[in-house]
Design an enzyme around this catalytic site. Structure first.
Site, PDB file in Angstrom:
ATOM      1  N   ARG A 146      13.659  -6.759   5.765  1.00 50.09           N
ATOM      2  CA  ARG A 146      15.003  -7.313   5.670  1.00 50.09           C
ATOM      3  C   ARG A 146      16.007  -6.217   5.998  1.00 50.09           C
ATOM      4  O   ARG A 146      15.784  -5.053   5.662  1.00 50.09           O
ATOM      5  CB  ARG A 146      15.182  -7.782   4.219  1.00 50.09           C
ATOM      6  CG  ARG A 146      16.265  -8.757   3.982  1.00 50.09           C
ATOM      7  CD  ARG A 146      16.067  -9.450   2.656  1.00 50.09           C
ATOM      8  NE  ARG A 146      15.027 -10.483   2.747  1.00 50.09           N
ATOM      9  CZ  ARG A 146      15.198 -11.676   3.294  1.00 50.09           C
ATOM     10  NH1 ARG A 146      16.362 -12.016   3.778  1.00 50.09           N
ATOM     11  NH2 ARG A 146      14.204 -12.542   3.356  1.00 50.09           N
ATOM     12  N   SER A 191       0.835  -1.206   0.000  1.00 50.19           N
ATOM     13  CA  SER A 191       0.000   0.000   0.000  1.00 50.19           C
ATOM     14  C   SER A 191       0.875   1.264   0.000  1.00 50.19           C
ATOM     15  O   SER A 191       0.509   2.274  -0.606  1.00 50.19           O
ATOM     16  CB  SER A 191      -0.981   0.005   1.183  1.00 50.19           C
ATOM     17  OG  SER A 191      -0.314   0.222   2.399  1.00 50.19           O
ATOM     18  N   ASN A 192       2.032   1.194   0.638  1.00 50.61           N
ATOM     19  CA  ASN A 192       2.927   2.362   0.601  1.00 50.61           C
ATOM     20  C   ASN A 192       3.540   2.553  -0.781  1.00 50.61           C
ATOM     21  O   ASN A 192       3.701   3.686  -1.242  1.00 50.61           O
ATOM     22  CB  ASN A 192       4.025   2.234   1.667  1.00 50.61           C
ATOM     23  CG  ASN A 192       3.533   2.641   3.035  1.00 50.61           C
ATOM     24  OD1 ASN A 192       3.384   3.819   3.316  1.00 50.61           O
ATOM     25  ND2 ASN A 192       3.229   1.662   3.884  1.00 50.61           N
ATOM     26  N   ASN A 220      13.390   4.602   5.124  1.00 52.90           N
ATOM     27  CA  ASN A 220      12.426   3.563   5.524  1.00 52.90           C
ATOM     28  C   ASN A 220      11.235   4.222   6.212  1.00 52.90           C
ATOM     29  O   ASN A 220      11.349   5.325   6.750  1.00 52.90           O
ATOM     30  CB  ASN A 220      13.106   2.599   6.504  1.00 52.90           C
ATOM     31  CG  ASN A 220      12.193   1.460   6.927  1.00 52.90           C
ATOM     32  OD1 ASN A 220      11.431   0.922   6.115  1.00 52.90           O
ATOM     33  ND2 ASN A 220      12.262   1.078   8.196  1.00 52.90           N
ATOM     34  N   HIS A 228       8.239   3.239   9.147  1.00 55.05           N
ATOM     35  CA  HIS A 228       7.970   2.244  10.187  1.00 55.05           C
ATOM     36  C   HIS A 228       6.753   2.683  11.000  1.00 55.05           C
ATOM     37  O   HIS A 228       6.647   3.849  11.368  1.00 55.05           O
ATOM     38  CB  HIS A 228       9.199   2.095  11.090  1.00 55.05           C
ATOM     39  CG  HIS A 228       9.032   1.025  12.117  1.00 55.05           C
ATOM     40  ND1 HIS A 228       9.060  -0.323  11.791  1.00 55.05           N
ATOM     41  CD2 HIS A 228       8.792   1.099  13.445  1.00 55.05           C
ATOM     42  CE1 HIS A 228       8.843  -1.033  12.890  1.00 55.05           C
ATOM     43  NE2 HIS A 228       8.684  -0.196  13.908  1.00 55.05           N
TER      44      HIS A 228
HETATM   45  C1  GAR Z   1       3.935  -0.663   6.748  1.00 54.35           C
HETATM   46  O1  GAR Z   1       3.106  -0.439   7.869  1.00 54.35           O
HETATM   47  C2  GAR Z   1       5.376  -0.319   7.071  1.00 54.35           C
HETATM   48  O2  GAR Z   1       5.498   0.795   7.916  1.00 54.35           O
HETATM   49  C3  GAR Z   1       5.827  -1.572   7.751  1.00 54.35           C
HETATM   50  O3  GAR Z   1       5.297  -2.592   6.943  1.00 54.35           O
HETATM   51  C4  GAR Z   1       4.022  -2.154   6.447  1.00 54.35           C
HETATM   52  C5  GAR Z   1       3.975  -2.439   4.967  1.00 54.35           C
HETATM   53  O4  GAR Z   1       2.693  -2.167   4.476  1.00 54.35           O
HETATM   54  N1  GAR Z   1       7.252  -1.635   7.846  1.00 54.35           N
HETATM   55  C6  GAR Z   1       7.883  -2.166   8.897  1.00 54.35           C
HETATM   56  O5  GAR Z   1       7.311  -2.688   9.836  1.00 54.35           O
HETATM   57  C7  GAR Z   1       9.392  -2.066   8.840  1.00 54.35           C
HETATM   58  N2  GAR Z   1       9.962  -2.561  10.025  1.00 54.35           N
HETATM   59  P1  GAR Z   1       2.442  -2.061   2.911  1.00 54.35           P
HETATM   60  O6  GAR Z   1       3.052  -3.316   2.291  1.00 54.35           O
HETATM   61  O7  GAR Z   1       0.956  -2.044   2.768  1.00 54.35           O
HETATM   62  O8  GAR Z   1       3.102  -0.813   2.413  1.00 54.35           O
END
Ligand code: GAR
Length: 191
Positions: free
Chosen positions: A93, A15-16, A109, A111
């Site tokens: 990763r 989604s990001n 990144n 988070h």
């Molecule tokens: C997001 O909430 C991102 O912040 C998190 O994974 C999700 C991915 O969502 N990242 C972490 O936890 C990094 N440690 P998405 O695939 O829908 O973008």
């Protein structure tokens, strides 16, 4: 000014990734996503990349001798395409020295917590379990540690309910806006 070239690294839903691509398409970000890198063949983000016409590369790290080996391949792909910045978007990763050296201060990144609290893959659930009331999102430069590196932007949200799914959706919505803001800072070198 030449448009910046972005690569997005993701492992899951994407989604990001989608939020970044849409912002590039509608002019909120003066850049193009030229490559989507995914370390989980079959992940939903690959379907999204196809839908939005982004070239993608999926690989299984287990097929490579070491992190250095696959990162050397990735670095070549990124350099061949003239990538300026790498945006990690749910890339579960650690980034190693090969990419960190070649893209120094050019890897960011996102988070879903107010770092340095609740690092790792289950940040939202961990925060709920801890009894947190102020949740949030952080963007940061990437170093060689888990969810580590200098913070760029943060946004907070007060949530006192108990519906983790609702909270997750609220946090994702915040993420999608915060990442656009951070990428604009990055490409305009405004820190
Ligand atoms: C997001 O909430 C991102 O912040 C998190 O994974 C999700 C991915 O969502 N990242 C972490 O936890 C990094 N440690 P998405 O695939 O829908 O973008």
């Amino acid at each position: 000014m030449k448009r910046a070239k972005l690569a997005v690294f993701a492992s899951g839903s994407g989604s990001n990734y989608q939020a970044i691509v849409e912002a590039c398409h509608d002019g909120r970000i003066e850049a193009d996503v030229v490559l989507l890198v995914c370390d989980k063949p079959g992940a939903k983000v690959l379907e999204r990349a196809e839908r939005y016409g982004t070239e993608s590369f999926a690989f299984n790290p287990k097929d490579y001798e070491s992190r250095d080996a696959y990162e050397t391949l990735l670095a070549k792909m990124l350099e061949d395409r003239g990538v300026d910045y790498i945006c990690l978007a749910g890339y579960m990763r650690i980034v190693g020295r090969v990419l960190l050296e070649r893209f120094e201060q050019r890897i960011v990144n996102i988070h879903p917590s107010l770092l340095p609290s609740f690092k790792g893959a289950h940040a939202i659930q961990d925060a709920v379990d801890y009894g947190v009331k102020i949740f949030g999102v952080t963007t940061h430069f990437v170093d060689e540690t888990l969810d580590g590196g200098r913070i760029i932007d943060q946004a907070a949200i007060v949530y006192e309910g108990s519906d983790v799914e609702e909270l997750t959706n609220l946090i994702h919505n915040i993420e999608h806006k915060l990442y656009v803001k951070t990428i604009n800072k990055l490409i305009n070198k405004k820190f």
